[in-house]
Design an enzyme around this catalytic site. Structure first.
Site, PDB file in Angstrom:
ATOM      1  N   ASP A  35       0.854  -1.191   0.000  1.00  0.00           N
ATOM      2  CA  ASP A  35       0.000   0.000   0.000  1.00  0.00           C
ATOM      3  C   ASP A  35       0.887   1.237   0.000  1.00  0.00           C
ATOM      4  O   ASP A  35       2.086   1.161   0.321  1.00  0.00           O
ATOM      5  CB  ASP A  35      -0.909   0.004   1.241  1.00  0.00           C
ATOM      6  CG  ASP A  35      -2.176   0.828   1.047  1.00  0.00           C
ATOM      7  OD1 ASP A  35      -2.073   1.959   0.542  1.00  0.00           O
ATOM      8  OD2 ASP A  35      -3.264   0.338   1.393  1.00  0.00           O
ATOM      9  N   TYR A 135     -14.695   5.416 -12.679  1.00  0.00           N
ATOM     10  CA  TYR A 135     -14.772   4.340 -11.685  1.00  0.00           C
ATOM     11  C   TYR A 135     -15.581   3.161 -12.215  1.00  0.00           C
ATOM     12  O   TYR A 135     -15.162   2.006 -12.116  1.00  0.00           O
ATOM     13  CB  TYR A 135     -15.400   4.874 -10.397  1.00  0.00           C
ATOM     14  CG  TYR A 135     -15.379   3.881  -9.256  1.00  0.00           C
ATOM     15  CD1 TYR A 135     -14.204   3.658  -8.536  1.00  0.00           C
ATOM     16  CD2 TYR A 135     -16.520   3.171  -8.895  1.00  0.00           C
ATOM     17  CE1 TYR A 135     -14.177   2.749  -7.487  1.00  0.00           C
ATOM     18  CE2 TYR A 135     -16.500   2.264  -7.836  1.00  0.00           C
ATOM     19  CZ  TYR A 135     -15.326   2.057  -7.145  1.00  0.00           C
ATOM     20  OH  TYR A 135     -15.289   1.150  -6.109  1.00  0.00           O
TER      21      TYR A 135
END
Length: 235
Positions: A35, A135
């Site tokens: 991450d 998205y």
């Protein structure tokens, strides 16, 4: 803990990712978080840009054999297709889809026979919301990637599936709503959009992910598991 029980979770510092890491560790997996932010509770936390192929390759080279790969990391941007800057479109596609391709490319080499892969899609792959063209497009592309990759990994006995949640009570959801002029009104309506009458909790999505990683899903591949509390049913 033996390396043969190692899984990698991209986006492992976010709510769903960190919950998946914690629940996996409780089930005797060795969980690695990849991450932009550190997850101090993961067995291993590697901070990197998941769209940087060199960094992704180095990370997977350092981890060793894997029994599971979970790709959750994602981003969002608002904008109509007639107004959205191409750079923003590319950023969403690169993070939401491109990082999964890189994880499959470099992490896939480390997957052992019988391993499971889970890609995070969304009910957004099946609907259209004004202003969320990037998205929605990216989550549809994730399903295409999953289906194509499932065939490529099948000869090695590796399963590839996707989880598609509806609304989930996370910081990611809150940030997306905060960016909208009517975000608070949408938040208040969100519960009623599900037959279950509420948003999902992160652990409920993580349970679906861990099921698909496990031997209990040994004959499940190339499939999408919708975890939406009846969201699509109500549309």
């Amino acid at each position: 803990m033996a390396d043969c029980r190692t899984i990698v979770v991209t986006g492992g510092a976010g709510r769903i990712g960190a919950t998946t890491v914690a629940m996996a560790q409780a089930r005797d997996y060795r969980a690695v978080s990849l991450d932009l932010r550190e997850n101090p509770d993961a067995d291993i936390s590697i901070v990197l840009d998941l769209t940087d192929e060199g960094a992704v390759k180095d990370a997977f080279d350092s981890i060793g054999p894997l029994v599971g790969l979970v790709c959750i990391a994602g981003t969002n941007v608002q904008g109509l297709v007639t107004e959205l800057p191409l750079a923003e479109w590319r950023r969403v596609m690169q993070v939401n889809v491109g990082h999964m391709m890189l994880a499959l490319k470099h992490g896939g080499r480390a997957l052992t026979e019988g391993a499971g892969v889970v890609l995070m899609s969304s009910v957004s792959a099946h609907i259209g919301t004004v202003g969320s063209v990037a998205y929605h497009s990216s989550k549809g592309a994730v399903l295409g990637l999953m289906r194509a990759a499932s065939g490529g990994f099948a000869p090695r006995g590796i399963r590839v599936n996707a989880v598609s949640p509806g609304w989930v009570d996370t910081d990611f959801t809150n940030r997306a709503l905060d960016a909208l002029p009517d975000g608070e009104a949408i938040r208040l309506r969100a519960a009623a959009q599900h037959i279950a009458g509420r948003m999902a909790r992160p652990n409920e999505v993580a349970e679906a992910i861990l099921f698909l990683l496990s031997d209990r899903a040994s004959f499940v591949t190339g499939s999408e598991l919708v975890v939406d509390g009846g969201f699509l049913r109500k549309r």
